[in-house]
Design an enzyme around this catalytic site. Structure first.
Site, mmCIF file in Angstrom:
data_model
loop_
_atom_site.group_PDB
_atom_site.id
_atom_site.type_symbol
_atom_site.label_atom_id
_atom_site.label_comp_id
_atom_site.label_asym_id
_atom_site.label_seq_id
_atom_site.Cartn_x
_atom_site.Cartn_y
_atom_site.Cartn_z
ATOM 1 N N ASN A 50 0.803 -1.216 0.000
ATOM 2 C CA ASN A 50 0.000 0.000 0.000
ATOM 3 C C ASN A 50 0.843 1.277 0.000
ATOM 4 O OD1 ASN A 50 -1.576 -2.155 1.984
ATOM 5 N ND2 ASN A 50 -2.847 -1.209 0.383
ATOM 6 N N MET A 81 1.176 6.778 0.185
ATOM 7 C CA MET A 81 0.456 5.725 0.881
ATOM 8 C C MET A 81 -1.026 5.777 0.536
ATOM 9 S SD MET A 81 0.235 4.988 4.942
ATOM 10 C CE MET A 81 -0.937 6.276 5.190
ATOM 11 N N CYS A 82 -1.587 4.599 0.348
ATOM 12 C CA CYS A 82 -3.020 4.504 0.089
ATOM 13 C C CYS A 82 -3.683 3.946 1.332
ATOM 14 C CB CYS A 82 -3.274 3.585 -1.105
ATOM 15 S SG CYS A 82 -5.012 3.251 -1.372
ATOM 16 N N ILE A 83 -4.553 4.724 1.902
ATOM 17 C CA ILE A 83 -5.261 4.256 3.096
ATOM 18 C C ILE A 83 -6.676 4.820 3.052
ATOM 19 C CG2 ILE A 83 -4.286 6.165 4.439
ATOM 20 C CD1 ILE A 83 -4.355 4.360 6.884
ATOM 21 N N VAL A 132 -1.124 -0.078 -4.128
ATOM 22 C CA VAL A 132 -0.536 0.853 -5.089
ATOM 23 C C VAL A 132 0.771 0.286 -5.632
ATOM 24 C CG1 VAL A 132 -1.602 2.919 -4.147
ATOM 25 C CG2 VAL A 132 0.584 2.144 -3.227
#
Lengths: 153, 581
Positions: A80, A89-91, A125
């Site tokens: 991620n 960062m993908c959150i 990602v």
């Protein structure tokens, strides 16, 4: 003082006064509450254990109506997080359509910590890391540990 | 001039009784068109089929979404599909794809609602007819940026603006107390921690306090401050989010009342999280009802939602949401009314008979005497209604039967679109020369010297249409300004057979060189009083310029009307806007 700064100042005081375990916070520039340096310990039991990861938390001027942005300054091999100098960062909690002004920075930090412990490969990602995480966990863990030793010591 | 009447106010759930003194001039009695749907108390939801509770979470609605919406409406018909016009589809698309502006001020300047008519002049006939009628009822409008918060911002701005229009500092101060007490609702019902909202509430109450300090000493500065704050994104968005939290908390505290109307599969809590609380998510009908219930109804403010869509008819549908008792009787009749213009997924603010707003000086145009007499009749009647909000039934009867007052009469629509505009300058001129507004010739006189001329001139394209009727007005009549003995506050003759010209009989004919006096005091002009005049149909426009102009409102009466000069490719590019709400 703008209302966004008021809110950020309050949240900063909360995090500084009662920091979550394994997370240290200080301002990049003492005169600007919008940019936070964060040092996050790799969670125990994860391939990141023993590493110290630097993150940058940027709070937009229209915070809390827009979500904070958080990125890894330390390279990390994680489904991620992009494995590059951006460390994006993908959150879920930080996605603009899901962000709610009632969310706290504290909860963003603990969510980030949880993401280190438990990657979400379906929302990846860094797809090659996600593939390995799903299909060859031992290989993924070995690589993640190596990168942690290399970059996060 | 007229004494404000203290109006008993409803008590809200928080025990805050607001003794608003509502000056009649500021709050015209709720004139409800026959198409109005008024709810019968309790939480209000739109029961009319055109007001579905469908909400669109897609921030970029495309034409298909709109088509889908329309298909849900039993009253929607594409009635023009069978007349063989090849570009009707294109026209329909233009009308359907109304997209509010995405750039510009969050809250725009108040302007003549004739701008809406012009905007739709090339749309399909239903929109053309409806928007042509709009300015007669709603003189002005204020566009709101379509950034996903328009409904919240429109209602919020109207809340502050309507408080300002009370002109009462105590009212604003009471609102500071009420807003602060609503923190309890946010915490207890909404479950929000106080640190989340306390800064937002502070922004709201700061604005209320600042307005309170200005409202009585410098109302114009107060209005300017309100516009400035609402156009400062940080402040404006903070207030909007405060309103979201209030609506969400109100829902949480009254979930059984509203849950039947909520379509979110995740129920009340999911609706709060997914629809009300996300930033920039447009308000839906349930959200608007919630906001009105928590913000406006408790202080006796009513909201009329004006629904501009492609449903059949020549006038817009309206829905009034107001506080009512168990029998459906409004608890604050004649109280402040807020008008919101709803187009699919977008809200703007409308105004009726608002105070004068600055208008750009424009070249003076010649007005026909007959039109002026009508305007006088209308404005005078309107004035009477405004000053006596509690007994408007009688006045209303008079209104509806007055030849000069259209309401929805085609007569007036087809001739001019500015009767309601005219009341503002008249109100202003009352102070100096009350009789002037009662004389059929006075507008001609005042047009040389008062703002009314510029107001009229803003319709520069329209007055020329009446040129076949007109005779040049004499520019001034200094004599009658001395005749101030006629009471300003006279009630209008309730019977239609009383022409407005009756009230000119005290003026020597020698001072009335206009055709108004040609037939004697009681029958000044055939254009004013011949019974058949109202049924003669639209004025024929003989000059080629206006015969073909889209400003020629006679087109609207022709079901096959199509502006011949329009071509989708060669003409102005279609507005390309991406987002609504």
């Amino acid at each position: 003082m703008a209302s966004s700064q008021k809110r950020i100042t309050k949240e900063l005081a909360e995090v500084l006064g009662n920091p979550p375990e394994g997370i240290a916070v200080n301002l990049v520039d003492e005169g600007n509450v919008h940019n936070w340096n964060i040092v996050m310990d790799g969670p125990e039991g994860s391939p990141y254990e023993g590493g110290k990861f630097k993150l940058l938390l940027v709070l937009p001027t229209d915070y809390p109506f827009k979500p904070p942005k958080i990125s890894f300054k330390t390279r990390i091999w994680h489904p991620n997080v992009t494995f590059d100098e951006h460390g994006s960062m993908c959150i879920g909690i930080l996605k603009p359509e899901a962000w709610k002004p009632s969310s706290k920075i504290m909860s963003v930090l603990t969510a980030t910590q949880n993401l280190l412990a438990e990657p979400v490969p379906d929302d990846a990602v860094e797809t090659s890391a996600a593939e390995k995480f799903k299909n060859d966990r031992p290989l993924f863990n070995r690589e993640a540990r190596e990168y942690t030793r290399k970059y996060a010591k | 001039m007229f004494q404000p009447q203290a109006t008993p106010f409803s008590f809200n759930a928080y025990g805050v009784g607001v003794g608003l003194s509502a000056p009649g001039a500021e709050y015209p009695a709720a004139f409800q068109p026959s198409s109005s749907v008024t709810d019968n108390g309790g939480p209000t939801l739109f029961r009319d089929p055109i007001f579905t509770t469908h909400y669109n979470q897609n921030p970029n609605p495309n034409p298909n979404n709109h088509r889908h919406n329309h298909n849900n409406h039993p009253r929607q018909r594409y009635t023009m599909a069978d007349n063989g016009m090849n570009d009707m589809d294109a026209q329909e698309a233009l009308a359907r794809e109304f997209q509010p502006p995405l750039e510009g001020p969050l809250v725009g300047e108040k302007k003549s609602s004739a701008a809406i008519t012009a905007e739709y002049a090339r749309a399909d006939p239903i929109y053309v007819a409806k928007t042509a009628n709009l300015p007669q009822t709603y003189s002005h409008y204020r566009p709101i940026l379509g950034d996903g918060n328009c409904g919240w911002r429109a209602a919020g701005f109207s809340y502050f603006e309507t408080l300002l229009r009370t002109g009462d500092k105590a009212v604003l101060e009471t609102e500071v107390a009420r807003m602060t007490s609503l923190n309890n609702l946010l915490t207890v019902s909404g479950g929000f921690e106080s640190w989340i909202f306390e800064d937002m509430v502070e922004v709201t109450t700061d604005l209320l306090r600042d307005l309170a300090s200005l409202v009585q000493t410098s109302p114009q500065a107060a209005s300017a401050l309100l516009e400035e704050r609402f156009n400062t994104p940080e402040i404006s968005n903070t207030i909007v989010y405060h309103l979201r939290l209030l609506a969400s908390s109100w829902l949480a505290g009254h979930r059984t009342t509203y849950q039947g109307y909520i379509e979110d599969v995740a129920g009340v809590d999911g609706y709060r999280k997914n629809v009300l609380e996300p930033v920039d998510n447009e308000i839906d009908h349930v959200g608007m009802v919630l906001l009105i219930d928590v913000l406006l109804k408790p202080i006796g403010f009513a909201v009329e939602i004006v629904y501009l869509d492609r449903s059949e008819g020549t006038s817009v549908n309206t829905h009034i949401l107001q506080s009512e008792d168990a029998n459906g009787v409004p608890t604050n009749p004649g109280g402040p009314m807020i008008y919101l213009l709803y187009r699919p997924s977008h809200y703007d603010i409308l105004y009726k008979d608002s105070p004068p707003i600055p208008v750009q000086p424009l070249p003076q145009v010649i007005h026909t005497p007959s039109l002026q007499v009508q305007r006088v009749a209308f404005s005078q009647q309107q004035h009477s209604v405004q000053s006596t909000p509690m007994d408007f039934n009688l006045d209303l009867h008079g209104l509806l039967t007055m030849p000069g007052f259209g309401g929805g009469l085609p007569l007036q629509q087809s001739h001019h679109g500015f009767s309601t505009h005219y009341t503002s300058p008249i109100d202003r001129t009352y102070a100096a020369s009350p009789i002037s507004s009662m004389s059929p010739i006075s507008p001609g006189a005042s047009s040389a010297t008062t703002p009314s001329s510029t107001t009229m001139a803003s319709y520069s394209a329209q007055p020329m249409m009446n040129s076949s009727l007109s005779k040049p007005m004499v520019a001034s009549h200094p004599a009658y300004t001395q005749n101030t003995t006629i009471p300003v506050h006279s009630h209008l003759p309730p019977h239609p057979s009383h022409p407005p010209a009756l009230q000119t009989h005290s003026i020597p004919p020698s001072e009335l060189p206009s055709p108004s006096s040609a037939g004697g005091s009681f029958r000044p002009s055939k254009y004013e009083w011949e019974a058949g005049w109202a049924h003669e149909g639209p004025v024929q426009f003989l000059t080629s310029t206006f015969k073909n102009s889209h400003y020629n409102t006679a087109h609207y009466n022709n079901p096959n009307f199509q502006p011949e000069e329009w071509s989708p490719d060669a003409d102005d590019p279609l507005p390309t806007r991406k987002r609504s709400g």
